[in-house]
Design a protein around this motif. Structure first.
Motif, PDB file in Angstrom:
ATOM      1  N   GLU A  11      10.488 -16.681   7.671  1.00 17.09           N
ATOM      2  CA  GLU A  11      10.207 -15.656   9.054  1.00 17.09           C
ATOM      3  C   GLU A  11      10.204 -14.395   8.110  1.00 17.09           C
ATOM      4  O   GLU A  11       9.307 -13.565   8.012  1.00 17.09           O
ATOM      5  CB  GLU A  11      11.020 -14.958  10.265  1.00 17.09           C
ATOM      6  N   ASN A  12      11.405 -13.777   7.423  1.00 16.82           N
ATOM      7  CA  ASN A  12      11.622 -12.836   6.724  1.00 16.82           C
ATOM      8  C   ASN A  12      10.875 -12.963   4.920  1.00 16.82           C
ATOM      9  O   ASN A  12      10.414 -12.285   4.701  1.00 16.82           O
ATOM     10  CB  ASN A  12      13.548 -12.702   6.131  1.00 16.82           C
ATOM     11  N   GLN A  13      10.403 -14.182   5.184  1.00 10.17           N
ATOM     12  CA  GLN A  13      10.073 -14.533   3.490  1.00 10.17           C
ATOM     13  C   GLN A  13       8.517 -13.988   3.577  1.00 10.17           C
ATOM     14  O   GLN A  13       7.699 -13.660   2.192  1.00 10.17           O
ATOM     15  CB  GLN A  13       9.655 -15.884   2.627  1.00 10.17           C
ATOM     16  N   LYS A  14       8.021 -14.434   5.021  1.00 15.03           N
ATOM     17  CA  LYS A  14       6.404 -14.321   5.103  1.00 15.03           C
ATOM     18  C   LYS A  14       5.740 -13.598   6.043  1.00 15.03           C
ATOM     19  O   LYS A  14       5.267 -12.521   5.799  1.00 15.03           O
ATOM     20  CB  LYS A  14       6.017 -15.545   6.037  1.00 15.03           C
ATOM     21  N   SER A  15       7.429 -11.780   6.206  1.00 12.62           N
ATOM     22  CA  SER A  15       6.676 -11.136   6.992  1.00 12.62           C
ATOM     23  C   SER A  15       6.240  -9.779   6.277  1.00 12.62           C
ATOM     24  O   SER A  15       5.440  -8.902   7.325  1.00 12.62           O
ATOM     25  CB  SER A  15       8.128 -10.445   7.876  1.00 12.62           C
ATOM     26  N   SER A  16       6.184  -9.773   5.064  1.00 13.41           N
ATOM     27  CA  SER A  16       5.551  -8.837   4.339  1.00 13.41           C
ATOM     28  C   SER A  16       3.838  -9.410   4.505  1.00 13.41           C
ATOM     29  O   SER A  16       3.129  -8.343   4.003  1.00 13.41           O
ATOM     30  CB  SER A  16       6.027  -8.365   2.864  1.00 13.41           C
ATOM     31  N   LYS A  17       3.720 -10.503   3.975  1.00 12.34           N
ATOM     32  CA  LYS A  17       2.610 -11.410   3.932  1.00 12.34           C
ATOM     33  C   LYS A  17       1.941 -11.037   5.379  1.00 12.34           C
ATOM     34  O   LYS A  17       0.599 -10.481   5.445  1.00 12.34           O
ATOM     35  CB  LYS A  17       2.561 -12.590   3.853  1.00 12.34           C
ATOM     36  N   LYS A  18       2.122 -11.479   6.064  1.00  8.48           N
ATOM     37  CA  LYS A  18       1.672 -11.113   7.201  1.00  8.48           C
ATOM     38  C   LYS A  18       1.179  -9.167   7.468  1.00  8.48           C
ATOM     39  O   LYS A  18       0.331  -9.489   8.289  1.00  8.48           O
ATOM     40  CB  LYS A  18       2.545 -11.482   8.630  1.00  8.48           C
ATOM     41  N   LEU A  19       2.446  -8.507   6.946  1.00 11.83           N
ATOM     42  CA  LEU A  19       1.898  -7.279   7.384  1.00 11.83           C
ATOM     43  C   LEU A  19       1.259  -7.409   6.995  1.00 11.83           C
ATOM     44  O   LEU A  19       0.339  -6.606   7.853  1.00 11.83           O
ATOM     45  CB  LEU A  19       3.461  -6.774   7.629  1.00 11.83           C
ATOM     46  N   PHE A  20       0.684  -6.985   5.971  1.00  9.71           N
ATOM     47  CA  PHE A  20      -0.460  -6.404   4.903  1.00  9.71           C
ATOM     48  C   PHE A  20      -2.183  -8.100   5.516  1.00  9.71           C
ATOM     49  O   PHE A  20      -3.059  -6.674   5.097  1.00  9.71           O
ATOM     50  CB  PHE A  20      -0.494  -7.182   3.648  1.00  9.71           C
ATOM     51  N   TYR A  21      -1.850  -8.403   5.428  1.00  8.78           N
ATOM     52  CA  TYR A  21      -2.802  -9.052   5.994  1.00  8.78           C
ATOM     53  C   TYR A  21      -3.274  -8.999   7.567  1.00  8.78           C
ATOM     54  O   TYR A  21      -4.390  -8.111   7.770  1.00  8.78           O
ATOM     55  CB  TYR A  21      -2.499 -11.026   5.967  1.00  8.78           C
ATOM     56  N   LYS A  22      -2.477  -8.070   8.262  1.00  8.98           N
ATOM     57  CA  LYS A  22      -2.513  -7.890   9.633  1.00  8.98           C
ATOM     58  C   LYS A  22      -3.029  -6.059   9.310  1.00  8.98           C
ATOM     59  O   LYS A  22      -4.223  -5.847  10.162  1.00  8.98           O
ATOM     60  CB  LYS A  22      -1.209  -7.851  10.736  1.00  8.98           C
ATOM     61  N   ILE A  23      -3.371  -5.892   8.676  1.00 13.53           N
ATOM     62  CA  ILE A  23      -3.205  -3.902   8.285  1.00 13.53           C
ATOM     63  C   ILE A  23      -4.579  -4.321   7.498  1.00 13.53           C
ATOM     64  O   ILE A  23      -5.494  -3.577   8.195  1.00 13.53           O
ATOM     65  CB  ILE A  23      -2.264  -3.237   7.227  1.00 13.53           C
ATOM     66  N   LEU A  24      -5.299  -5.460   7.006  1.00 11.42           N
ATOM     67  CA  LEU A  24      -5.971  -5.290   6.384  1.00 11.42           C
ATOM     68  C   LEU A  24      -6.892  -6.441   7.528  1.00 11.42           C
ATOM     69  O   LEU A  24      -8.439  -5.784   7.304  1.00 11.42           O
ATOM     70  CB  LEU A  24      -6.550  -6.445   5.283  1.00 11.42           C
ATOM     71  N   CYS A  25      -6.811  -7.122   8.567  1.00 13.59           N
ATOM     72  CA  CYS A  25      -7.315  -7.350   9.256  1.00 13.59           C
ATOM     73  C   CYS A  25      -8.160  -5.817  10.309  1.00 13.59           C
ATOM     74  O   CYS A  25      -9.451  -5.952  10.628  1.00 13.59           O
ATOM     75  CB  CYS A  25      -7.276  -8.489  10.393  1.00 13.59           C
ATOM     76  N   LEU A  26      -7.048  -4.893  10.180  1.00 12.38           N
ATOM     77  CA  LEU A  26      -7.522  -4.333  10.871  1.00 12.38           C
ATOM     78  C   LEU A  26      -8.552  -2.544  10.081  1.00 12.38           C
ATOM     79  O   LEU A  26      -9.358  -2.697  11.438  1.00 12.38           O
ATOM     80  CB  LEU A  26      -5.340  -3.261  12.070  1.00 12.38           C
ATOM     81  N   VAL A  27      -8.258  -2.917   9.266  1.00  8.67           N
ATOM     82  CA  VAL A  27      -9.265  -2.219   8.695  1.00  8.67           C
ATOM     83  C   VAL A  27     -10.586  -2.129   8.407  1.00  8.67           C
ATOM     84  O   VAL A  27     -11.141  -1.991   9.073  1.00  8.67           O
ATOM     85  CB  VAL A  27      -8.295  -2.279   6.987  1.00  8.67           C
ATOM     86  N   ALA A  28     -10.573  -3.711   8.669  1.00  6.44           N
ATOM     87  CA  ALA A  28     -11.695  -5.030   8.740  1.00  6.44           C
ATOM     88  C   ALA A  28     -12.441  -4.287  10.198  1.00  6.44           C
ATOM     89  O   ALA A  28     -14.202  -3.655  10.269  1.00  6.44           O
ATOM     90  CB  ALA A  28     -11.631  -5.562   8.094  1.00  6.44           C
ATOM     91  N   ILE A  29     -11.516  -4.275  10.910  1.00  7.51           N
ATOM     92  CA  ILE A  29     -12.228  -4.510  12.003  1.00  7.51           C
ATOM     93  C   ILE A  29     -12.645  -3.224  12.547  1.00  7.51           C
ATOM     94  O   ILE A  29     -13.721  -2.002  12.764  1.00  7.51           O
ATOM     95  CB  ILE A  29     -11.293  -4.163  12.872  1.00  7.51           C
TER      96      ILE A  29
END
Length: 168
Positions: A11-29
Motif C-alpha cells: 500500500e505504501n509503494q502504491k499510494s503516490s500512484k493512486k493519489l496521482f491517478y485520482k487527481i487525474l480522474c477528478l480533473v478530467a471530470i
C-alpha cells in the motif's frame, strides 16, 4: 515477513500512484463538467460535447477502476510457506526465465505471455496457506491503470499456473 507487513509495504509503494491517478480522474471530470456547462449555457460548439462526454466517462471509469487495480488478490491453499515459495520459484523459472527479485517470502518479476504483448510487473507474497498477488501493466513507460481488465486476467492466469504447478 508477515502478510500484514507485506500489505502495508504494498500500500505504501502504491499510494503516490493512486493519489496521482485520482487527481487525474477528478480533473478530467471537472473539465468535462465545465465543457458541458459551456456547451449548454454559453452556447459553445456542440463538438465540445463529444469531448466532454468522453472525459466524463474516462474520469468516472478511472475512479471505479482505481478501487480494484491496486489491490492484492489472495489465493488460499493448504500448503506451507516453504511449499508456496518453492511453487512460486518454479513458476517464475518457467514464465519469467528466472529473472526475479526476492525479499524473504515476497517476489517481483516481469511477465510477458508473448513477445508482442504488454509486459506486467508481478508482485507475489507466499505465506502459510496463502499467496497474495498483484499485476500491474507496463508499457514503454508507466502505462497507467486503465487496461480494461488485462491486469486482473493476467493475475488469474498466473494463479491458474500456480495451481497447475502445485498439483504436479
Amino acid at each position: 515477513m508477515t502478510i500484514e507487513s507485506f500489505q502495508n509495504s504494498f500500500e505504501n509503494q502504491k499510494s503516490s500512484k493512486k493519489l496521482f491517478y485520482k487527481i487525474l480522474c477528478l480533473v478530467a471530470i471537472i473539465v468535462s463538467l465545465f465543457l458541458i456547462y459551456s456547451v449548454f449555457i454559453n452556447h459553445k460548439s456542440k463538438g465540445l460535447l463529444f469531448l466532454a462526454v468522453w472525459l466524463l466517462i474516462f474520469g468516472t471509469y478511472g475512479l471505479f477502476e482505481l478501487r480494484r487495480h491496486y489491490k492484492l488478490t489472495y489465493y488460499e491453499n493448504n500448503y506451507s510457506e516453504e511449499l508456496n515459495i518453492e511453487n512460486i520459484i518454479s513458476l517464475i523459472q518457467n514464465i519469467a526465465k528466472g529473472k526475479y527479485t526476492q525479499n524473504e517470502n515476497s517476489f517481483e518479476f516481469i511477465y510477458r505471455k508473448s513477445w508482442w504483448r504488454m509486459d506486467y510487473k508481478v508482485t507475489i507474497f507466499a505465506g502459510e496457506n496463502i499467496i497474495a498477488i498483484n499485476t500491474e501493466g507496463r508499457g514503454s513507460s508507466d502505462s497507467g491503470f486503465i487496461d480494461f481488465g488485462a491486469s486482473k486476467k493476467t493475475e488469474e492466469r498466473i494463479i491458474n499456473l500456480l495451481i497447475k504447478n502445485a498439483n504436479r
